[in-house]
Design a protein around this motif. Sequence first.
Motif, short mmCIF file in Angstrom:
data_model
loop_
_atom_site.label_atom_id
_atom_site.label_comp_id
_atom_site.label_asym_id
_atom_site.label_seq_id
_atom_site.Cartn_x
_atom_site.Cartn_y
_atom_site.Cartn_z
N ALA A 205 24.10 9.27 27.00
CA ALA A 205 23.47 10.59 26.90
C ALA A 205 23.60 11.14 25.49
O ALA A 205 22.69 11.81 24.99
CB ALA A 205 24.11 11.54 27.92
N ALA A 208 20.99 9.40 23.39
CA ALA A 208 19.60 9.60 23.80
C ALA A 208 18.98 10.81 23.10
O ALA A 208 19.67 11.69 22.59
CB ALA A 208 19.52 9.76 25.31
N ASP A 209 17.66 10.84 23.08
CA ASP A 209 16.95 12.01 22.55
C ASP A 209 17.15 13.18 23.50
O ASP A 209 17.21 13.02 24.72
CB ASP A 209 15.46 11.70 22.43
CG ASP A 209 15.17 10.65 21.37
OD1 ASP A 209 15.97 10.53 20.43
OD2 ASP A 209 14.15 9.95 21.51
N VAL A 215 20.64 15.76 29.36
CA VAL A 215 20.39 14.35 29.67
C VAL A 215 21.44 13.82 30.64
O VAL A 215 21.12 13.13 31.62
CB VAL A 215 20.38 13.51 28.38
CG1 VAL A 215 20.31 12.02 28.71
CG2 VAL A 215 19.20 13.90 27.49
N GLU A 218 20.94 15.16 34.15
CA GLU A 218 19.74 14.61 34.81
C GLU A 218 19.96 13.18 35.28
O GLU A 218 19.57 12.80 36.39
CB GLU A 218 18.55 14.66 33.85
CG GLU A 218 17.27 14.07 34.47
CD GLU A 218 16.09 14.14 33.52
OE1 GLU A 218 15.02 13.61 33.89
OE2 GLU A 218 16.22 14.73 32.42
N TYR A 219 20.62 12.37 34.46
CA TYR A 219 20.69 10.94 34.75
C TYR A 219 22.05 10.44 35.26
O TYR A 219 22.11 9.36 35.84
CB TYR A 219 20.34 10.14 33.50
CG TYR A 219 18.89 10.23 33.10
CD1 TYR A 219 17.92 9.51 33.78
CD2 TYR A 219 18.51 11.02 32.03
CE1 TYR A 219 16.58 9.59 33.41
CE2 TYR A 219 17.18 11.11 31.63
CZ TYR A 219 16.22 10.39 32.34
OH TYR A 219 14.90 10.46 31.97
N HIS A 258 20.75 -1.40 25.39
CA HIS A 258 19.50 -1.93 24.83
C HIS A 258 19.34 -3.42 25.16
O HIS A 258 18.22 -3.90 25.37
CB HIS A 258 19.47 -1.72 23.32
CG HIS A 258 19.14 -0.34 22.90
ND1 HIS A 258 17.91 0.25 23.13
CD2 HIS A 258 19.89 0.62 22.28
CE1 HIS A 258 17.90 1.48 22.65
NE2 HIS A 258 19.11 1.74 22.13
N SER A 263 14.95 -0.14 27.58
CA SER A 263 15.14 0.99 26.67
C SER A 263 16.36 1.78 27.10
O SER A 263 16.93 1.54 28.17
CB SER A 263 13.91 1.91 26.68
OG SER A 263 13.77 2.51 27.97
N THR A 265 16.29 4.87 27.90
CA THR A 265 15.84 5.65 29.07
C THR A 265 15.92 4.81 30.33
O THR A 265 16.34 5.29 31.40
CB THR A 265 14.41 6.15 28.85
OG1 THR A 265 14.37 7.01 27.71
CG2 THR A 265 13.93 6.92 30.08
N LEU A 268 19.46 4.69 31.46
CA LEU A 268 19.86 5.95 32.09
C LEU A 268 19.25 6.06 33.50
O LEU A 268 19.88 6.60 34.41
CB LEU A 268 19.43 7.12 31.22
CG LEU A 268 20.28 7.35 29.96
CD1 LEU A 268 19.58 8.30 29.00
CD2 LEU A 268 21.66 7.90 30.35
N GLU A 269 18.04 5.57 33.68
CA GLU A 269 17.43 5.59 35.01
C GLU A 269 18.21 4.71 35.97
O GLU A 269 18.34 5.03 37.16
CB GLU A 269 15.98 5.14 34.91
CG GLU A 269 15.07 6.17 34.24
CD GLU A 269 13.67 5.65 33.98
OE1 GLU A 269 13.47 4.40 34.09
OE2 GLU A 269 12.77 6.46 33.66
N ASP A 272 21.17 6.63 36.98
CA ASP A 272 20.78 7.64 37.95
C ASP A 272 20.70 7.04 39.36
O ASP A 272 21.10 7.67 40.35
CB ASP A 272 19.43 8.23 37.54
CG ASP A 272 19.02 9.42 38.39
OD1 ASP A 272 19.91 10.06 38.99
OD2 ASP A 272 17.82 9.70 38.47
#
Length: 412
Positions: A205, A208-209, A215, A218-219, A258, A263, A265, A268-269, A272
């Motif tokens: 997090a 991450a952007d 972040v 959320e994840y 990576h 990615s 993201t 992170l998904e 989640d």
Amino acid sequence: MAATLTEPTVLAAAKDTLYPDLDDDTDRYAVTETQFTQSSWGGWTIPEDLRQRLAPFNTIRLTEGEPDLLGVGMPATDVLNAEAATTPVAVIEAKGHNTDPSAADVSRGINQAHTHLPEVNLGYVAAPTPSITDTHRALARELNVGIIAVTNTDNATVIEPARVTGAGDFSTTIDAIRFQAMNHRLTDGSFPVNHPKNYLGYALALAADGDTEEVYSEYVINAVSGGRRGALLLNLVDNQLHGDTLTHLGSEVVRFAHTHHDSLTAALEAFDSWTGRSTRFTELAPPWAQLARSIAIQYTPTQLIVEALERLHQDGTETATIVDVAQEACRINQPLAIEVFFTQTHRNDILNADGKIDTTKLADPTVYKSGIHFQFKYHLYHIGLLTQGGTDDKTDVLDNHWVLENAVGLSN
């Protein structure tokens, strides 16, 4: 004449002067030698509020004896040559008198503090103001020792600042206290959330952007402060003045993400999707669990617990309890074990005045930090080190088993 400036009183005033507001301070930590756990001093009953000011207690054993207090972090007073150390280790030798404040043996205290300087960075003597002479001040300056003049129970002043000196290899005792202080005293609660993904996820997090907290919420999980604390403990992030930054270890977590996902993201998904799952992390996400394990084994308490369990296994204890593990950990490194396993409020119950463990108290489940028998134990289970998780029920703490998934028979 009634007792006025006894050694416990002098030490408490000196501690408050060098390290004020320790409960709210994340950069300093101090422990008092176990001799001050006794209820009286030369026939004078130590008031309970004074004992609370001196807490927490630990066994302090240095090469040249047992200083009265050991602290980590820059004192909140003037220090000579302060730029030579960012997190100095200091000792205080307290000298008082039960009846005559002018009769404290200040010279002896100065010399005692001086003998500890090969192992620490700062040495202080604390004594009643009437007992301190110009001769004492000159001797202290010559030996690079600071003097804390104590006027009464609540007031003390550094009248001779200490000078930072170079120390050699830190002792086992100092390593333990430095561990507690340099981890921002987070081991007080220790691992507020119990799944390794929650600490790894904070590093992701942060990289991450977007806003890190948003972040992470959320994840990963909503308990942002808990995940952050765990990431700090495991050295994944560093708390700098301008905010959190990734350490080399935390950066490796991002590289791992990576490598194993399309990615950051996508990683992170995946995190989640793991939220709320009770499946052991070694089964849910084996590569990530292995990474978490390699990180956790670098954490000092993990090493202490694993070594204790290995030794117990060698001695024939295949199913250990927290009492077994705590006792063995104390044999390996008592100062560190005290910091890792036991609450500050029960230190004076567990430690005798001579610094030995009262083993009869270890059967009281309330003496143990909940973080060690609940969250952290679950962490070790999820990464495949222990065979089962922990418990947050104090009635089950003593029966909860501590067993290595694979004992390898390390030599003592």
